[in-house]
Design an enzyme around this catalytic site. Sequence first.
Site, PDB file in Angstrom:
ATOM      1  N   GLU A 279      -4.246   1.938  -7.488  1.00 17.58           N
ATOM      2  CA  GLU A 279      -4.556   3.112  -6.681  1.00 17.58           C
ATOM      3  C   GLU A 279      -3.578   4.236  -7.036  1.00 17.58           C
ATOM      4  O   GLU A 279      -2.457   4.264  -6.505  1.00 17.58           O
ATOM      5  CB  GLU A 279      -4.420   2.808  -5.188  1.00 17.58           C
TER       6      GLU A 279
ATOM      7  N   HIS B 234       0.839  -1.202   0.000  1.00 20.47           N
ATOM      8  CA  HIS B 234       0.000   0.000   0.000  1.00 20.47           C
ATOM      9  C   HIS B 234       0.876   1.255   0.000  1.00 20.47           C
ATOM     10  O   HIS B 234       1.990   1.246   0.531  1.00 20.47           O
ATOM     11  CB  HIS B 234      -0.919   0.002   1.220  1.00 20.47           C
TER      12      HIS B 234
END
Length: 238
Positions: free
Chosen positions: A157, A88
Amino acid sequence: MYFSAARTRDYVQQVKELLSASPHLLDEIDVFVIPDHITLTSVIAQLEGTKVLTGAQDAFYKDSGSFTGEVSPAVLAEVGCRIVELGHAERRRLFGETDEDAARKAAAAARNGMIPLVCIGERTQGEIAVAVDECRVQVEAVMAAVPDAAEVILAYEPVWAIGAAQPAAAEYVVDVVTDLRALDCVKRRKGVTRLLYGGSAGPGLFEKLKDGVDGLFLGRFAHDPSQFYKTIQEVATA
């Protein structure tokens, strides 16, 4: 780190109750929740008997050893974890995690029978080709590390879209994801590779992206069970 243990328990219960009213929604799609490590086992127990998968927010790349404070992927698999989120943008920014780290962790998750969910994305907004080139390096590292037959989820993302008021433009997302699917390391795999979109994703978005992405990776817009359920309905009926 938004929820307390009590809030996580209440949240999962609300999601279960919403989904129990329309169990057919999960016939054609996969739904997963990724709590913190402390509440992971209790969430797995809460969701027992449902089709909702439980994931972890990170894992180490070794199964055991002198790695105090790390989380063993072997233990995660043992307690019933099905997905491991890796790479992430916050892990990369705050803890200096690299593409190599994400790749080694993805290999460890796959080795233990779990699905690596690897977050990828460009740092700054710009041209589609530039975004694809930046993401390509991240994707190639992962695909070189995991078995060819392993299932992999890539969560696209754009870093600049995380926490933004609006998600990235639909056309932009579809074009980037389409180009990522066309990478040799993706299209030649034997295993299933799914691409999700994250980055201010929420209700109303999937209809705009359904021709390019396989699903959504929700952050703050999933904190409200009713909004999460609404998004699930949208994906299931699209």
